[in-house]
Design a protein around this motif. Structure first.
Motif, PDB file in Angstrom:
ATOM      1  N   ALA A   1     -15.188  -9.261  -3.894  1.00 47.36           N
ATOM      2  CA  ALA A   1     -16.408  -8.534  -4.085  1.00 47.36           C
ATOM      3  C   ALA A   1     -16.323  -7.369  -3.150  1.00 47.36           C
ATOM      4  O   ALA A   1     -16.922  -6.327  -3.486  1.00 47.36           O
ATOM      5  N   VAL A   2     -15.931  -7.592  -2.010  1.00 45.20           N
ATOM      6  CA  VAL A   2     -15.862  -6.457  -1.029  1.00 45.20           C
ATOM      7  C   VAL A   2     -14.964  -5.246  -1.587  1.00 45.20           C
ATOM      8  O   VAL A   2     -15.282  -4.088  -1.366  1.00 45.20           O
ATOM      9  N   ALA A   3     -14.004  -5.606  -2.087  1.00 47.84           N
ATOM     10  CA  ALA A   3     -12.982  -4.589  -2.565  1.00 47.84           C
ATOM     11  C   ALA A   3     -13.672  -3.621  -3.710  1.00 47.84           C
ATOM     12  O   ALA A   3     -13.525  -2.524  -3.850  1.00 47.84           O
ATOM     13  N   GLU A   4     -14.276  -4.498  -4.458  1.00 46.83           N
ATOM     14  CA  GLU A   4     -15.039  -3.972  -5.842  1.00 46.83           C
ATOM     15  C   GLU A   4     -16.276  -3.011  -5.324  1.00 46.83           C
ATOM     16  O   GLU A   4     -16.385  -1.784  -5.836  1.00 46.83           O
ATOM     17  N   VAL A   5     -16.770  -3.158  -4.267  1.00 44.89           N
ATOM     18  CA  VAL A   5     -18.142  -2.359  -3.738  1.00 44.89           C
ATOM     19  C   VAL A   5     -17.777  -1.300  -2.879  1.00 44.89           C
ATOM     20  O   VAL A   5     -18.143  -0.191  -2.929  1.00 44.89           O
ATOM     21  N   LEU A   6     -16.761  -1.771  -1.840  1.00 46.88           N
ATOM     22  CA  LEU A   6     -16.757  -1.125  -0.471  1.00 46.88           C
ATOM     23  C   LEU A   6     -15.069  -0.451  -0.558  1.00 46.88           C
ATOM     24  O   LEU A   6     -14.918   0.518   0.331  1.00 46.88           O
ATOM     25  N   GLY A   7     -14.148  -0.864  -1.188  1.00 47.44           N
ATOM     26  CA  GLY A   7     -12.687  -0.468  -1.430  1.00 47.44           C
ATOM     27  C   GLY A   7     -12.138  -1.581  -0.845  1.00 47.44           C
ATOM     28  O   GLY A   7     -12.555  -2.366   0.015  1.00 47.44           O
ATOM     29  N   ALA A   8     -10.859  -1.395  -1.329  1.00 47.27           N
ATOM     30  CA  ALA A   8      -9.750  -2.564  -0.838  1.00 47.27           C
ATOM     31  C   ALA A   8      -9.585  -2.405   0.863  1.00 47.27           C
ATOM     32  O   ALA A   8      -9.350  -3.652   1.509  1.00 47.27           O
ATOM     33  N   PRO A   9      -9.481  -1.148   1.197  1.00 45.41           N
ATOM     34  CA  PRO A   9      -9.044  -1.188   2.842  1.00 45.41           C
ATOM     35  C   PRO A   9     -10.426  -1.984   3.708  1.00 45.41           C
ATOM     36  O   PRO A   9      -9.983  -2.549   4.641  1.00 45.41           O
TER      37      PRO A   9
ATOM     38  N   VAL B   1      -1.799  -3.225  10.208  1.00 44.90           N
ATOM     39  CA  VAL B   1      -1.253  -3.228   8.985  1.00 44.90           C
ATOM     40  C   VAL B   1      -2.020  -1.913   8.033  1.00 44.90           C
ATOM     41  O   VAL B   1      -1.470  -1.232   7.329  1.00 44.90           O
ATOM     42  N   LEU B   2      -3.439  -2.146   8.178  1.00 45.04           N
ATOM     43  CA  LEU B   2      -3.897  -1.332   7.529  1.00 45.04           C
ATOM     44  C   LEU B   2      -3.691   0.482   7.824  1.00 45.04           C
ATOM     45  O   LEU B   2      -3.621   1.042   7.066  1.00 45.04           O
ATOM     46  N   LEU B   3      -4.036   0.682   9.163  1.00 47.85           N
ATOM     47  CA  LEU B   3      -3.526   1.615   9.913  1.00 47.85           C
ATOM     48  C   LEU B   3      -2.189   2.325   9.465  1.00 47.85           C
ATOM     49  O   LEU B   3      -1.984   3.316   9.268  1.00 47.85           O
ATOM     50  N   GLY B   4      -1.221   1.424   9.419  1.00 45.87           N
ATOM     51  CA  GLY B   4       0.211   1.660   9.074  1.00 45.87           C
ATOM     52  C   GLY B   4       0.257   2.090   7.528  1.00 45.87           C
ATOM     53  O   GLY B   4       1.256   3.056   7.365  1.00 45.87           O
ATOM     54  N   LEU B   5      -0.417   1.549   6.680  1.00 45.92           N
ATOM     55  CA  LEU B   5      -0.172   1.883   5.249  1.00 45.92           C
ATOM     56  C   LEU B   5      -0.347   3.345   4.941  1.00 45.92           C
ATOM     57  O   LEU B   5      -1.540   3.893   5.178  1.00 45.92           O
ATOM     58  N   GLY B   6       0.436   3.862   4.388  1.00 46.93           N
ATOM     59  CA  GLY B   6       0.533   5.152   3.896  1.00 46.93           C
ATOM     60  C   GLY B   6       0.683   6.170   5.268  1.00 46.93           C
ATOM     61  O   GLY B   6       0.845   7.438   4.851  1.00 46.93           O
ATOM     62  N   ARG B   7       0.842   5.730   6.376  1.00 45.94           N
ATOM     63  CA  ARG B   7       0.945   6.720   7.837  1.00 45.94           C
ATOM     64  C   ARG B   7       2.623   6.322   8.363  1.00 45.94           C
ATOM     65  O   ARG B   7       2.955   7.567   8.870  1.00 45.94           O
ATOM     66  N   LEU B   8       2.726   5.193   8.306  1.00 40.66           N
ATOM     67  CA  LEU B   8       3.972   4.942   9.017  1.00 40.66           C
ATOM     68  C   LEU B   8       5.013   4.402   7.786  1.00 40.66           C
ATOM     69  O   LEU B   8       4.503   4.188   6.591  1.00 40.66           O
TER      70      LEU B   8
ATOM     71  N   ALA C   1      -5.139  -3.924  -0.961  1.00 41.88           N
ATOM     72  CA  ALA C   1      -5.245  -2.615   0.138  1.00 41.88           C
ATOM     73  C   ALA C   1      -3.614  -2.220   0.062  1.00 41.88           C
ATOM     74  O   ALA C   1      -3.747  -0.828   0.041  1.00 41.88           O
ATOM     75  N   GLY C   2      -2.535  -3.054   0.017  1.00 43.34           N
ATOM     76  CA  GLY C   2      -1.451  -2.611  -0.174  1.00 43.34           C
ATOM     77  C   GLY C   2      -1.088  -1.582  -1.472  1.00 43.34           C
ATOM     78  O   GLY C   2      -0.417  -0.669  -1.571  1.00 43.34           O
ATOM     79  N   TYR C   3      -1.310  -2.246  -2.256  1.00 42.13           N
ATOM     80  CA  TYR C   3      -1.598  -1.635  -3.828  1.00 42.13           C
ATOM     81  C   TYR C   3      -2.115  -0.344  -3.706  1.00 42.13           C
ATOM     82  O   TYR C   3      -1.898   0.880  -4.211  1.00 42.13           O
ATOM     83  N   ALA C   4      -3.397  -0.309  -3.179  1.00 38.24           N
ATOM     84  CA  ALA C   4      -4.234   0.710  -3.411  1.00 38.24           C
ATOM     85  C   ALA C   4      -3.625   2.008  -2.494  1.00 38.24           C
ATOM     86  O   ALA C   4      -3.804   3.237  -2.718  1.00 38.24           O
ATOM     87  N   LEU C   5      -3.333   1.794  -1.266  1.00 40.15           N
ATOM     88  CA  LEU C   5      -2.894   2.754  -0.505  1.00 40.15           C
ATOM     89  C   LEU C   5      -1.359   3.160  -0.672  1.00 40.15           C
ATOM     90  O   LEU C   5      -0.680   4.303  -0.305  1.00 40.15           O
ATOM     91  N   THR C   6      -0.559   2.331  -1.284  1.00 40.86           N
ATOM     92  CA  THR C   6       1.007   2.685  -1.633  1.00 40.86           C
ATOM     93  C   THR C   6       1.269   2.828  -3.212  1.00 40.86           C
ATOM     94  O   THR C   6       2.308   3.502  -3.259  1.00 40.86           O
ATOM     95  N   GLY C   7       0.230   2.273  -3.931  1.00 44.81           N
ATOM     96  CA  GLY C   7       0.610   2.504  -5.425  1.00 44.81           C
ATOM     97  C   GLY C   7       1.863   1.356  -5.747  1.00 44.81           C
ATOM     98  O   GLY C   7       2.165   1.570  -7.053  1.00 44.81           O
ATOM     99  N   SER C   8       2.529   0.453  -4.858  1.00 43.97           N
ATOM    100  CA  SER C   8       3.458  -0.319  -5.321  1.00 43.97           C
ATOM    101  C   SER C   8       2.971  -1.770  -5.240  1.00 43.97           C
ATOM    102  O   SER C   8       2.630  -2.243  -4.378  1.00 43.97           O
ATOM    103  N   THR C   9       3.180  -2.399  -6.469  1.00 37.98           N
ATOM    104  CA  THR C   9       2.934  -3.802  -6.298  1.00 37.98           C
ATOM    105  C   THR C   9       4.149  -4.652  -5.797  1.00 37.98           C
ATOM    106  O   THR C   9       3.637  -5.610  -5.108  1.00 37.98           O
ATOM    107  N   ALA C  10       5.528  -4.020  -5.881  1.00 38.54           N
ATOM    108  CA  ALA C  10       6.348  -4.712  -4.893  1.00 38.54           C
ATOM    109  C   ALA C  10       6.049  -4.805  -3.573  1.00 38.54           C
ATOM    110  O   ALA C  10       6.202  -5.573  -2.655  1.00 38.54           O
ATOM    111  N   GLY C  11       5.769  -3.615  -3.100  1.00 38.53           N
ATOM    112  CA  GLY C  11       5.244  -3.288  -1.756  1.00 38.53           C
ATOM    113  C   GLY C  11       4.265  -4.298  -1.277  1.00 38.53           C
ATOM    114  O   GLY C  11       4.333  -4.625  -0.068  1.00 38.53           O
TER     115      GLY C  11
END
Length: 404
Positions: A155-163, A88-95, A31-41
């Protein structure tokens, strides 16, 4: 609750919560990579939620020990962890990322509730004559969770998305709350083996000081904690090497995940077998001997082809599972009831930190030399045996046996 169902529900609750916990790490990375695009983050989020356990473990354990209904405090900790994952999920990309990282660190403070905090309640739900088998069943939930959690996250990330994967992990942790809430009240403290524990006062600070002194002054506890922490660091180093191992040995980076699955399957199988046919050794012996077996497996993995590599990680898992069960047995045997929760959560926090540090060291090392990183991991695991014997047992009570 009917006493016949307390232990099965306890094990089921532990399995669900720990599956959610094992799922949360990969889901957080994805989810961190999908929403921020940063591996380090993404890696910083995982490191933050993991390393915080060493700080929160002692305090959480002391609070569990002081609670008349520790199950309700355990339930509250599970709620906080699940809510923290959602935040954390709500904050990614928003905060701002620093704020989201702080949320992850805050959630990690109660992470030991899912491991040591839960296991510390086992004597309250299992009679003394069934504690050894119950301990094996509890340890098996770690292997099953480490097998199912990452696979479910992928499996869930592949079918329904990382978040969505992160949401499912939070839901699984929250699903164990009703079981934790209904755990029995704390039993009155009874006499415990070993030196008498002196609590300076009735404050939280006094309990923390007594717990730290107990872990240091009881050689069996100190030995088990030090050796198992070194083993955990080696396991973290192996985890950091599975992707390059998959690429260079198995023909694809993605195939490296199979190696972690093999470790989990072997650990689960070994514990299942030993629950039925226990080894004729004390838990203390199993702790240091398993560290040497893991070291041998890592040496084999450093120079093995595909077939031998799979055999090496199976051997590592076959030692890892019984070692975890043995560490739990030592803690149950040596921990004063008044301080049991603190000792379990502190031990869990220290081991989690060892795992995280091992992974952090092995990552850069593997980019320079993959066999070198695995040999380094083997050395760390092997160091657990001399470290075990470097802590001298007391000589003032020669008649006291360490056999359970």
């Amino acid at each position: 609750m009917d006493k016949r169902y307390i232990l099965p529900l306890f094990v089921a609750g532990a399995l669900v919560a720990r599956t959610g916990d094992e799922m949360s790490g990969p889901a957080l990375l994805l989810a961190g990579y999908a929403l921020t695009g940063s591996t380090a983050g993404a890696s910083a989020l995982l490191a933050g939620i993991t390393v915080a356990a060493v700080v929160g473990g002692p305090v959480l354990g002391a609070l569990l020990d002081r609670a008349g209904r520790p199950g309700r405090m355990l339930a509250g900790s599970l709620v906080l962890y699940a809510v923290g994952l959602g935040a954390v999920l709500l904050g990614l990309g928003r905060l701002p990322f620093a704020v989201t990282l702080l949320i992850a660190v805050s959630a990690g403070l109660v992470a030991p509730a899912l491991s040591g905090g839960w296991t510390a309640q086992l004597p309250g739900v299992a009679p003394p004559d069934r504690l050894q088998r119950a301990n094996s069943s509890d340890a098996m939930t770690f292997g099953a969770a480490s097998l199912a959690g990452p696979a479910l996250a992928g499996a869930v990330a592949e079918v329904l998305g990382a978040p969505t994967a992160l949401v499912v992990s939070a839901v699984l942790v929250g699903a164990a709350v009703p079981v934790a809430w209904t755990l029995p009240a704390a039993r009155p403290p009874a006499a415990s083996p070993g030196p008498r524990v002196r609590v300076r006062d009735g404050t939280l600070r006094g309990d923390l000081a007594a717990g730290a002194a107990t872990m240091v002054n009881r050689p069996a506890l100190a030995r088990a904690t030090l050796t198992s922490t070194l083993s955990c660091a080696a396991q973290g180093m192996l985890a950091a090497c599975v992707v390059p191992l998959g690429e260079h040995v198995l023909g694809g980076a993605g195939r490296g995940a199979v190696l972690l699955t093999c470790v989990a399957v072997a650990a689960l199988t070994a514990n299942a077998v030993l629950a039925r046919w226990p080894l004729p050794f004390t838990p203390d012996t199993i702790v240091w001997a398993a560290a040497l077996v893991q070291a041998a497996a890592l040496v084999l993995a450093a120079r093995a082809g595909p077939t031998l590599l799979l055999g090496a990680v199976l051997l590592a898992g076959a030692a890892e599972g019984p070692q975890l069960t043995a560490v739990f047995a030592v803690r149950h045997r040596e921990s004063p009831p008044r301080l049991r929760g603190q000792i379990f959560t502190t031990g869990a926090g220290v081991k989690l930190t060892g795992y995280a540090l091992g992974a952090a060291v092995a990552g850069p090392a593997a980019t320079r030399s993959l066999p070198g990183a695995l040999f380094l991991a083997a050395g760390v695991a092997a160091l657990g045996a001399p470290a075990f014997f470097a802590i001298r047992p007391p000589t003032s009570h020669p008649r006291r046996s360490t056999r359970t």
